[in-house]
Design an enzyme around this catalytic site. Structure first.
Site, PDB file in Angstrom:
ATOM      1  N   GLU A 147     -14.460  -8.282   0.288  1.00  0.00           N
ATOM      2  CA  GLU A 147     -14.814  -7.105  -0.051  1.00  0.00           C
ATOM      3  C   GLU A 147     -14.605  -6.670  -1.178  1.00  0.00           C
ATOM      4  O   GLU A 147     -15.115  -5.783  -2.262  1.00  0.00           O
ATOM      5  CB  GLU A 147     -13.762  -6.396   0.116  1.00  0.00           C
ATOM      6  CG  GLU A 147     -13.730  -6.317   2.143  1.00  0.00           C
ATOM      7  CD  GLU A 147     -12.881  -5.049   2.453  1.00  0.00           C
ATOM      8  OE1 GLU A 147     -13.102  -5.047   3.715  1.00  0.00           O
ATOM      9  OE2 GLU A 147     -11.913  -4.572   2.383  1.00  0.00           O
ATOM     10  N   CYS A 177     -16.895   3.124   1.356  1.00  0.00           N
ATOM     11  CA  CYS A 177     -15.836   3.486  -0.101  1.00  0.00           C
ATOM     12  C   CYS A 177     -15.955   3.320  -1.535  1.00  0.00           C
ATOM     13  O   CYS A 177     -15.547   3.621  -2.369  1.00  0.00           O
ATOM     14  CB  CYS A 177     -14.641   3.410   0.838  1.00  0.00           C
ATOM     15  SG  CYS A 177     -13.858   4.055   1.926  1.00  0.00           S
ATOM     16  N   HIS A 235       1.239  -1.080   0.270  1.00  0.00           N
ATOM     17  CA  HIS A 235      -0.089  -0.062  -0.357  1.00  0.00           C
ATOM     18  C   HIS A 235       0.860   1.798  -0.242  1.00  0.00           C
ATOM     19  O   HIS A 235      -0.126   2.692   0.624  1.00  0.00           O
ATOM     20  CB  HIS A 235      -0.955   0.086   1.301  1.00  0.00           C
ATOM     21  CG  HIS A 235      -1.902  -0.928   1.134  1.00  0.00           C
ATOM     22  ND1 HIS A 235      -2.021  -1.834   0.974  1.00  0.00           N
ATOM     23  CD2 HIS A 235      -3.413  -0.399   1.074  1.00  0.00           C
ATOM     24  CE1 HIS A 235      -3.337  -2.777   0.676  1.00  0.00           C
ATOM     25  NE2 HIS A 235      -4.179  -1.905   0.544  1.00  0.00           N
ATOM     26  N   HIS A 270     -11.902  -6.589  -5.826  1.00  0.00           N
ATOM     27  CA  HIS A 270     -12.392  -5.340  -4.158  1.00  0.00           C
ATOM     28  C   HIS A 270     -12.881  -4.619  -5.262  1.00  0.00           C
ATOM     29  O   HIS A 270     -12.532  -4.211  -5.889  1.00  0.00           O
ATOM     30  CB  HIS A 270     -10.517  -5.607  -3.584  1.00  0.00           C
ATOM     31  CG  HIS A 270     -10.944  -4.584  -3.058  1.00  0.00           C
ATOM     32  ND1 HIS A 270     -10.933  -3.401  -2.377  1.00  0.00           N
ATOM     33  CD2 HIS A 270     -10.903  -4.917  -1.312  1.00  0.00           C
ATOM     34  CE1 HIS A 270     -10.665  -2.803  -1.653  1.00  0.00           C
ATOM     35  NE2 HIS A 270     -10.684  -3.807  -1.148  1.00  0.00           N
ATOM     36  N   GLU A 325     -19.666  -2.047   1.031  1.00  0.00           N
ATOM     37  CA  GLU A 325     -19.112  -0.474   1.621  1.00  0.00           C
ATOM     38  C   GLU A 325     -18.748   0.906   1.032  1.00  0.00           C
ATOM     39  O   GLU A 325     -19.194   1.278  -0.172  1.00  0.00           O
ATOM     40  CB  GLU A 325     -16.671  -1.161   1.355  1.00  0.00           C
ATOM     41  CG  GLU A 325     -16.268   0.320   2.320  1.00  0.00           C
ATOM     42  CD  GLU A 325     -14.507  -0.628   1.813  1.00  0.00           C
ATOM     43  OE1 GLU A 325     -13.659  -0.302   2.167  1.00  0.00           O
ATOM     44  OE2 GLU A 325     -14.518  -1.413   1.444  1.00  0.00           O
ATOM     45  N   HIS A 384      -3.223  -1.782  -4.574  1.00  0.00           N
ATOM     46  CA  HIS A 384      -4.563  -0.609  -4.765  1.00  0.00           C
ATOM     47  C   HIS A 384      -4.850  -0.154  -5.627  1.00  0.00           C
ATOM     48  O   HIS A 384      -4.015   1.005  -5.323  1.00  0.00           O
ATOM     49  CB  HIS A 384      -4.758  -1.018  -2.831  1.00  0.00           C
ATOM     50  CG  HIS A 384      -5.779   0.087  -2.653  1.00  0.00           C
ATOM     51  ND1 HIS A 384      -6.284   0.614  -3.354  1.00  0.00           N
ATOM     52  CD2 HIS A 384      -6.929  -0.887  -1.834  1.00  0.00           C
ATOM     53  CE1 HIS A 384      -8.137   0.671  -2.878  1.00  0.00           C
ATOM     54  NE2 HIS A 384      -8.365  -0.261  -1.658  1.00  0.00           N
ATOM     55  N   CYS A 397     -10.977   3.788   6.455  1.00  0.00           N
ATOM     56  CA  CYS A 397     -10.901   4.371   5.667  1.00  0.00           C
ATOM     57  C   CYS A 397     -12.164   5.049   5.063  1.00  0.00           C
ATOM     58  O   CYS A 397     -12.223   6.167   4.787  1.00  0.00           O
ATOM     59  CB  CYS A 397     -10.678   3.370   4.411  1.00  0.00           C
ATOM     60  SG  CYS A 397     -11.607   2.220   4.223  1.00  0.00           S
ATOM     61  N   CYS A 398     -12.836   4.867   5.732  1.00  0.00           N
ATOM     62  CA  CYS A 398     -14.539   5.110   5.490  1.00  0.00           C
ATOM     63  C   CYS A 398     -14.702   6.755   6.302  1.00  0.00           C
ATOM     64  O   CYS A 398     -15.614   7.161   5.233  1.00  0.00           O
ATOM     65  CB  CYS A 398     -15.803   4.110   5.225  1.00  0.00           C
ATOM     66  SG  CYS A 398     -15.738   2.666   4.226  1.00  0.00           S
TER      67      CYS A 398
END
Length: 638
Positions: A320, A338, A141, A268, A336, A194, A416-417
């Site tokens: 996810e 996000c 990441h 994802h 999710e 990602h 993250c959200c």
């Protein structure tokens, strides 16, 4: 070919109403609350964050000092600070605040101290494993965190004019460019596990005109999926992992085939829509028709076969991720927050290539339903996952439903959200309005004053999403200017008046791909009356979980029934679809239906007796604000 651009963040000033109330909530409650979490001073928060301390410790390491308590958190922990800073940048353009700006400047100083001399920036690897930098793109990441920091830098520069973070990230771009454009053959074939940095580099390119940003973004898109075994090879080159990923499922990272050949949204969900956003952005910037065609295919894969009625995407907790076409269960939905935010990003970039109401319709659907549902009304609790059906005692408890929580937690270790919601709401105007040389575009209905680079200026007045009249006043108009207004797909009876004279009364000849284009001059007023009637929505027969069911909507809002309003027995309810829903108190709807009597027997040969009832339904985004409660969107239809 790019047909329009988003407006500048400073170009939209919300007036009193729905959006401004949310932007005030972000500025006055969410941003300070989230900062208290980032610095571990929030006593209500049960999850340690350590984000700010990570930057302090990374700076100490680079100065040869002790890192105190070291690194704590997820490998992507830095991104929480980046998204907070981005939200702050947007919020400062809405509501200038010297103290908030001072706090943000202090954090930026800490970030600068945590940047290595070569431009590298990541507290996890700086504090813990400097020798492992760039060796685990599949899980590490690093580029994801860099991307979010680039977005923060652009937003903060755009709103305040301050370049410090922007210059930090330009130095970071140089570091990335040297590694992946000038490095070994394996480095040149590498791409982030990602996706995120790709879309961020495009923002950096527009803000700075630095061609390295465009070149890097395009490079990461072009090499993704050329070798579907790339992550397996990377895994074989190191003796460590973050989560034990072996790289043998490249579809999870959208890397099983070159992006221009991809047809189905897989893997994802957040990674997918971040990637597709960058693809669409690059396609319009470089006039890449092949890439544009891929974006259209992937858009259709999501919105026509894998999207919930709420604009939620990613149906399974396993990874996810997207599942398979038409697998859209309500009670185990992942959705999710996000992912819906990413879908809005994707839709906005698709609009720049093709002005089509479908893209704005989906932006609206995702925002007013899943995104707003992701945050509690007080701004202090958040849903990571957004189910469409919740039954306390099963949701959050049964092994198959543990991810579908019946109440919003205050924070997450993987946070993250919350800051993602904050940055989107604070920048709502960028998604609501667009422009080109002679046309201003109204994609979403948001009250306020909007200034455009072509010199035009309009004012929008509306009580949307609960009021269905939208008025535009042209305060200044560019030469031969047109006002392009979206006619939402759900509004079956739409009336538009220009200077109090009919312009559109359900005349589809004037509607082009969901938009009506109206020539305007200074002083003109445009009044649009949308259909205010509640309506039923029926699912495709291909969705096995929804056979024979119906949902209720009004305008852009999906409605749900909560147990608190319906005798704590929503499972026994069915809807009479022959009777129209009616407006109720406090923005609720009253729907005619039936309630089956409860039985003590697990199974019975006797059909349950039914009584006629009024079902009270409330907007889905408001659910879960009154304590532990049942909730359901889809009901049997009679």
């Amino acid at each position: 070919m790019k047909l329009l651009n988003q407006i500048n963040q400073k170009s939209y000033k919300a007036s009193e109403g729905f959006i401004k109330n949310y932007q005030k909530l972000i500025k006055n409650v969410v941003i300070p609350y989230q900062y208290s979490v980032l610095e571990d001073s929030n006593k209500e928060n049960s999850e340690k964050s350590h984000v700010i301390k990570n930057f302090i410790n990374a700076g100490k390491v680079l100065r040869g000092e002790s890192a105190d308590d070291g690194f704590y958190g997820m490998v992507f922990q830095d991104s929480d600070a980046a998204k907070w800073l981005e939200a702050v940048g947007f919020a400062l353009s809405n509501f200038p605040d010297k103290e908030l700006e001072k706090t943000a400047d202090h954090l930026i100083d800490l970030i600068g101290e945590a940047q290595d001399k070569d431009g590298y920036l990541d507290t996890y690897f700086t504090i813990k494993d400097q020798d492992k930098r760039w060796t685990n793109l599949c899980e590490g990441h690093e580029l994801y965190c860099d991307g979010h920091m680039m977005e923060a830098a652009v937003a903060y520069y755009e709103s305040t004019g301050k370049r410090k973070l922007l210059d930090i990230m330009l130095k970071n771009v140089d570091c990335i460019y040297k590694k992946f454009m000038k490095g070994s053959d394996f480095d040149k074939a590498s791409f982030p596990g990602h996706p995120e940095v790709e879309l961020a580099l495009m923002k950096m390119y527009r803000a700075t005109s630095e061609k390295k940003c465009l070149e890097l973004a395009k490079h990461f898109i072009d090499v993704r999926g050329l070798d579907s075994k790339h992550y397996e090879k990377e895994r074989q080159m190191r003796d460590w992992t973050v989560w034990g990923t072996d790289g043998k499922n490249p579809a999870y990272n959208q890397a099983d085939e070159p992006v221009r050949q991809q047809k189905d949204a897989k893997g994802h969900a957040v990674r997918a829509v971040y990637l597709y956003t960058a693809m669409a952005d690059i396609a319009s910037e470089t006039d890449d028709k092949e890439l544009q065609d891929a974006c259209v295919r992937l858009w259709n894969s999501i919105t026509k076969r894998q999207m919930y009625i709420t604009g939620g995407i990613g149906s399974t907790v396993h990874g996810e991720a997207f599942s398979v076409d038409y697998d859209l269960p309500s009670d185990t939905a992942y959705c999710e927050t996000c992912a819906s935010i990413g879908l809005i990003f994707f839709a906005s970039r698709m609009l720049e290539m093709e002005v089509k109401g479908e893209y704005s319709d989906i932006m609206e659907k995702a925002f007013y339903n899943t995104v707003l549902a992701g945050m509690q009304a007080d701004g202090k609790k958040f849903f990571y996952v957004n189910p469409l059906e919740v039954i306390p005692g099963i949701a959050g408890i049964a092994p198959t439903h543990r991810h579908d929580l019946p109440q919003r937690p205050s924070w997450y270790a993987c946070a993250c959200c919350p800051p993602n919601v904050a940055r989107l709401i604070s920048s709502f105007g960028k998604y609501a309005y667009g422009e080109n040389k002679d046309t201003v575009f109204c994609h979403l209905y948001a009250s306020g004053k909007i200034s455009f680079e072509n010199g035009s200026r309009i004012q929008c007045t509306s009580k949307y999403p609960y009021g269905f009249t939208v008025k535009y006043t042209v305060e200044k108009a560019a030469k031969n200017m047109k006002l392009a207004i979206r006619i939402p797909d759900w509004s079956k009876n739409t009336i538009i008046l220009k200077n109090n004279l009919p312009w559109l009364i359900n005349n589809q000849d004037k509607v082009k791909k969901g938009y009506v284009y109206i020539p305007v001059e200074e002083g003109d007023t445009i009044l649009m009356r949308l259909d205010r009637s509640p309506y039923f929505v029926y699912p495709s027969s291909r969705i096995p979980d929804l056979s024979g069911q119906v949902a209720v909507c009004r305008g852009p809002l999906v409605y749900c029934a909560e147990g608190l309003d319906n005798k704590e027995d929503i499972l026994g309810l069915s809807i009479n679809s022959r009777r129209k829903p009616m407006p109720g108190p406090d923005n609720s709807l009253i729907v005619k239906g039936f309630l089956a009597e409860q039985s003590e027997e697990l199974y019975s040969s006797k059909k349950p007796e039914e009584s006629m009832v009024n079902i009270k339904m409330v907007p889905y985004y408001t659910w879960g604000n009154r304590g532990l409660n049942q909730m359901k969107i889809w009901f049997p239809c009679k």
